[in-house]
Design a protein around this motif. Structure first.
Motif, PDB file in Angstrom:
ATOM      1  N   THR A  12       0.839  -1.185   0.000  1.00  0.00           N
ATOM      2  CA  THR A  12       0.000   0.000   0.000  1.00  0.00           C
ATOM      3  C   THR A  12       0.879   1.242   0.000  1.00  0.00           C
ATOM      4  OG1 THR A  12      -1.910   1.034   1.122  1.00  0.00           O
ATOM      5  CG2 THR A  12      -0.220   0.032   2.536  1.00  0.00           C
ATOM      6  N   GLY A  13       0.266   2.396   0.087  1.00  0.00           N
ATOM      7  CA  GLY A  13       1.033   3.649   0.027  1.00  0.00           C
ATOM      8  C   GLY A  13       0.265   4.794   0.626  1.00  0.00           C
ATOM      9  N   GLY A  14       0.425   5.981   0.001  1.00  0.00           N
ATOM     10  CA  GLY A  14       1.082   6.276  -1.233  1.00  0.00           C
ATOM     11  C   GLY A  14       0.558   5.520  -2.457  1.00  0.00           C
ATOM     12  N   SER A  15       1.361   5.625  -3.506  1.00  0.00           N
ATOM     13  CA  SER A  15       1.079   4.919  -4.755  1.00  0.00           C
ATOM     14  C   SER A  15       2.178   3.901  -5.012  1.00  0.00           C
ATOM     15  CB  SER A  15       1.027   5.909  -5.925  1.00  0.00           C
ATOM     16  OG  SER A  15      -0.042   6.802  -5.810  1.00  0.00           O
ATOM     17  N   PRO A  16       1.993   2.637  -4.609  1.00  0.00           N
ATOM     18  CA  PRO A  16       3.039   1.633  -4.811  1.00  0.00           C
ATOM     19  C   PRO A  16       3.451   1.473  -6.266  1.00  0.00           C
ATOM     20  CG  PRO A  16       1.314   0.791  -3.370  1.00  0.00           C
ATOM     21  CD  PRO A  16       0.821   2.088  -3.913  1.00  0.00           C
ATOM     22  N   THR A  17       2.523   1.693  -7.198  1.00  0.00           N
ATOM     23  CA  THR A  17       2.847   1.465  -8.602  1.00  0.00           C
ATOM     24  C   THR A  17       3.812   2.508  -9.171  1.00  0.00           C
ATOM     25  OG1 THR A  17       0.811   2.632  -9.260  1.00  0.00           O
ATOM     26  CG2 THR A  17       0.720   0.218  -9.098  1.00  0.00           C
ATOM     27  N   MET A  18       4.166   3.529  -8.379  1.00  0.00           N
ATOM     28  CA  MET A  18       5.223   4.458  -8.779  1.00  0.00           C
ATOM     29  C   MET A  18       6.595   3.777  -8.732  1.00  0.00           C
ATOM     30  SD  MET A  18       4.057   7.925  -6.774  1.00  0.00           S
ATOM     31  CE  MET A  18       5.520   8.843  -7.288  1.00  0.00           C
ATOM     32  N   HIS A  19       6.681   2.653  -8.022  1.00  0.00           N
ATOM     33  CA  HIS A  19       7.965   2.005  -7.758  1.00  0.00           C
ATOM     34  C   HIS A  19       7.979   0.625  -8.412  1.00  0.00           C
ATOM     35  CE1 HIS A  19       8.328   5.322  -5.000  1.00  0.00           C
ATOM     36  NE2 HIS A  19       7.258   4.921  -4.350  1.00  0.00           N
ATOM     37  N   GLY A  20       8.059   0.625  -9.741  1.00  0.00           N
ATOM     38  CA  GLY A  20       7.907  -0.609 -10.505  1.00  0.00           C
ATOM     39  C   GLY A  20       8.911  -1.688 -10.167  1.00  0.00           C
ATOM     40  N   LYS A  21      10.170  -1.332  -9.992  1.00  0.00           N
ATOM     41  CA  LYS A  21      11.196  -2.332  -9.695  1.00  0.00           C
ATOM     42  C   LYS A  21      10.934  -3.004  -8.341  1.00  0.00           C
ATOM     43  CE  LYS A  21      15.392  -1.579 -11.107  1.00  0.00           C
ATOM     44  NZ  LYS A  21      16.817  -1.112 -11.235  1.00  0.00           N
ATOM     45  N   LEU A  22      10.519  -2.219  -7.348  1.00  0.00           N
ATOM     46  CA  LEU A  22      10.202  -2.773  -6.034  1.00  0.00           C
ATOM     47  C   LEU A  22       9.014  -3.734  -6.124  1.00  0.00           C
ATOM     48  CD1 LEU A  22      10.222  -3.012  -2.951  1.00  0.00           C
ATOM     49  CD2 LEU A  22       8.980  -0.831  -2.849  1.00  0.00           C
ATOM     50  N   VAL A  23       7.961  -3.310  -6.811  1.00  0.00           N
ATOM     51  CA  VAL A  23       6.785  -4.178  -6.942  1.00  0.00           C
ATOM     52  C   VAL A  23       7.166  -5.469  -7.657  1.00  0.00           C
ATOM     53  CG1 VAL A  23       4.462  -4.380  -7.919  1.00  0.00           C
ATOM     54  CG2 VAL A  23       5.207  -2.194  -6.951  1.00  0.00           C
ATOM     55  N   ASN A  24       7.970  -5.358  -8.694  1.00  0.00           N
ATOM     56  CA  ASN A  24       8.380  -6.545  -9.438  1.00  0.00           C
ATOM     57  C   ASN A  24       9.180  -7.503  -8.562  1.00  0.00           C
ATOM     58  OD1 ASN A  24       8.388  -7.969 -11.952  1.00  0.00           O
ATOM     59  ND2 ASN A  24      10.555  -7.448 -12.179  1.00  0.00           N
ATOM     60  N   GLU A  25      10.095  -6.958  -7.759  1.00  0.00           N
ATOM     61  CA  GLU A  25      10.892  -7.810  -6.870  1.00  0.00           C
ATOM     62  C   GLU A  25      10.001  -8.514  -5.847  1.00  0.00           C
ATOM     63  OE1 GLU A  25      14.421  -9.620  -6.054  1.00  0.00           O
ATOM     64  OE2 GLU A  25      14.128  -8.055  -7.571  1.00  0.00           O
ATOM     65  N   LEU A  26       8.989  -7.828  -5.382  1.00  0.00           N
ATOM     66  CA  LEU A  26       8.067  -8.432  -4.418  1.00  0.00           C
ATOM     67  C   LEU A  26       7.289  -9.587  -5.040  1.00  0.00           C
ATOM     68  CD1 LEU A  26       6.789  -5.224  -2.608  1.00  0.00           C
ATOM     69  CD2 LEU A  26       8.133  -7.069  -1.585  1.00  0.00           C
ATOM     70  N   THR A  27       6.968  -9.496  -6.334  1.00  0.00           N
ATOM     71  CA  THR A  27       6.268 -10.626  -6.969  1.00  0.00           C
ATOM     72  C   THR A  27       7.173 -11.853  -7.036  1.00  0.00           C
ATOM     73  OG1 THR A  27       6.867 -10.104  -9.291  1.00  0.00           O
ATOM     74  CG2 THR A  27       4.899  -9.035  -8.381  1.00  0.00           C
ATOM     75  N   HIS A  28       8.465 -11.665  -7.213  1.00  0.00           N
ATOM     76  CA  HIS A  28       9.402 -12.794  -7.189  1.00  0.00           C
ATOM     77  C   HIS A  28       9.453 -13.399  -5.789  1.00  0.00           C
ATOM     78  CE1 HIS A  28      11.486 -12.782 -11.149  1.00  0.00           C
ATOM     79  NE2 HIS A  28      10.986 -11.556 -11.196  1.00  0.00           N
ATOM     80  N   PHE A  29       9.582 -12.536  -4.775  1.00  0.00           N
ATOM     81  CA  PHE A  29       9.656 -13.015  -3.391  1.00  0.00           C
ATOM     82  C   PHE A  29       8.384 -13.779  -3.022  1.00  0.00           C
ATOM     83  CE2 PHE A  29       8.724 -12.148   1.146  1.00  0.00           C
ATOM     84  CZ  PHE A  29       9.803 -12.800   1.721  1.00  0.00           C
ATOM     85  N   ALA A  30       7.234 -13.226  -3.396  1.00  0.00           N
ATOM     86  CA  ALA A  30       5.964 -13.868  -3.069  1.00  0.00           C
ATOM     87  C   ALA A  30       5.825 -15.207  -3.792  1.00  0.00           C
ATOM     88  CB  ALA A  30       4.814 -12.941  -3.439  1.00  0.00           C
ATOM     89  N   HIS A  31       6.199 -15.245  -5.053  1.00  0.00           N
ATOM     90  CA  HIS A  31       6.116 -16.487  -5.834  1.00  0.00           C
ATOM     91  C   HIS A  31       6.981 -17.584  -5.209  1.00  0.00           C
ATOM     92  CE1 HIS A  31       5.790 -19.053  -9.382  1.00  0.00           C
ATOM     93  NE2 HIS A  31       7.115 -19.210  -9.336  1.00  0.00           N
ATOM     94  N   GLU A  32       8.165 -17.205  -4.763  1.00  0.00           N
ATOM     95  CA  GLU A  32       9.100 -18.177  -4.193  1.00  0.00           C
ATOM     96  C   GLU A  32       8.692 -18.655  -2.802  1.00  0.00           C
ATOM     97  OE1 GLU A  32      12.659 -15.927  -4.363  1.00  0.00           O
ATOM     98  OE2 GLU A  32      12.779 -15.993  -6.566  1.00  0.00           O
ATOM     99  N   ASN A  33       7.840 -17.879  -2.125  1.00  0.00           N
ATOM    100  CA  ASN A  33       7.504 -18.205  -0.727  1.00  0.00           C
ATOM    101  C   ASN A  33       6.017 -18.458  -0.490  1.00  0.00           C
ATOM    102  OD1 ASN A  33      10.134 -17.656   1.018  1.00  0.00           O
ATOM    103  ND2 ASN A  33      10.061 -16.078  -0.576  1.00  0.00           N
ATOM    104  N   GLY A  34       5.248 -18.618  -1.554  1.00  0.00           N
ATOM    105  CA  GLY A  34       3.833 -18.946  -1.416  1.00  0.00           C
ATOM    106  C   GLY A  34       3.026 -17.863  -0.726  1.00  0.00           C
ATOM    107  N   ILE A  35       3.316 -16.620  -1.039  1.00  0.00           N
ATOM    108  CA  ILE A  35       2.654 -15.475  -0.399  1.00  0.00           C
ATOM    109  C   ILE A  35       1.655 -14.847  -1.366  1.00  0.00           C
ATOM    110  CG2 ILE A  35       3.023 -13.139   0.521  1.00  0.00           C
ATOM    111  CD1 ILE A  35       5.800 -14.189   1.474  1.00  0.00           C
TER     112      ILE A  35
END
Length: 259
Positions: free
Chosen positions: A88-111
């Motif tokens: 959440t934010g703010g506008s999280p979608t302003m930070h594309g690289k961070l959001v993208n990294e979080l999708t990798h972390f979530a995918h790897e950890n079943g989140i």
């Protein structure tokens, strides 16, 4: 084109809060979650008697980030029972690289990732986000020139222009809905403002949203304000076939941070 990856997990990111909570709005209500709040926003929401955005410290007066990606990892290590993430934010979608990294972390950890967004930017992340929780901003959110901000500034036309720049970016919202796994709309309404309701209904029609995807959210950031909205919203949602999302974190904690 890829949004890129974060290579340095010790670098301070535009994140002002990381904490555990219980999701209390929309279709994931009731789930324990880790909340990651980014700073910086495309909007400057002011709701008249309802006041400024409840996270004004990420938008009108944005604080500097203070957390790293390793801090996110440590939060999940400390709470292995939690398999939800609310970005959440703010506008999280302003930070594309961070959001993208979080999708990798979530995918790897079943989140399961929920991202709260006003829909201003379309991000084609490497792994689609599980749930877009979209709260479009209508004309009742536009700041009024001459209004005092939370830290004593005065609203001017420049702030109004900034607020309206990405407001109701239907192209980005439609692309986001088409790409990511699921979505719901969370329009804020007080149960009385007919102009606001007309805009909400127009938004629902433009997006082609099924009623089951629309969760009306009572206006108010205090118990007293919610108690005024709730009876009106109960009756309207019941009579019109939409869904109502509760806001129990406000009932429990009002405007405290990190709840």
């Amino acid at each position: 084109m890829s949004l890129g990856r974060i290579e340095d997990y010790n670098k301070v990111l535009p994140i002002v809060e990381i904490y555990t909570a219980v999701q209390s709005e929309g279709s994931r209500a009731g789930y324990p979650t880790v909340v990651i709040r980014t700073t910086g926003c495309t909007h400057r929401c002011y709701f008249g008697e309802g006041g400024w955005c409840d996270s004004w410290y990420t938008s009108i007066h944005p604080e500097k980030g203070q957390y790293t990606f390793n801090d996110i990892i440590e939060m999940y290590k400390a709470n292995p029972h939690i398999k939800e993430m609310m970005l959440t934010g703010g506008s999280p979608t302003m930070h594309g690289k961070l959001v993208n990294e979080l999708t990798h972390f979530a995918h790897e950890n079943g989140i399961f990732i929920t991202i709260e967004t006003e829909g201003s930017h379309y991000l084609e992340t490497d792994y689609p986000i599980n749930l877009l929780s979209i709260s479009p901003k209508f004309s009742n959110s536009v700041p009024l020139p001459g209004t005092q901000t939370p830290q004593g500034g005065i609203t001017d036309e420049r702030m109004v222009k900034q607020h309206n720049k990405f407001r109701l970016n239907y192209d980005a919202i439609k692309k986001s809905i088409a790409y990511h796994q699921d979505y719901h709309l969370k329009p804020v309404w007080d149960g009385k403002d007919e102009v606001a309701l007309a805009e909400i209904m127009e938004c629902i029609e433009i997006l082609g949203a099924n009623k089951s995807k629309v969760w009306f959210m009572p206006a108010g950031d205090t118990r007293e304000a919610l108690f005024k909205s709730y009876p009106l919203m109960f009756d309207w949602v019941r009579d019109n076939g939409y869904r109502l999302t509760w806001r129990p974190h406000i009932i429990a904690f009002e405007d405290q941070r990190e709840v």
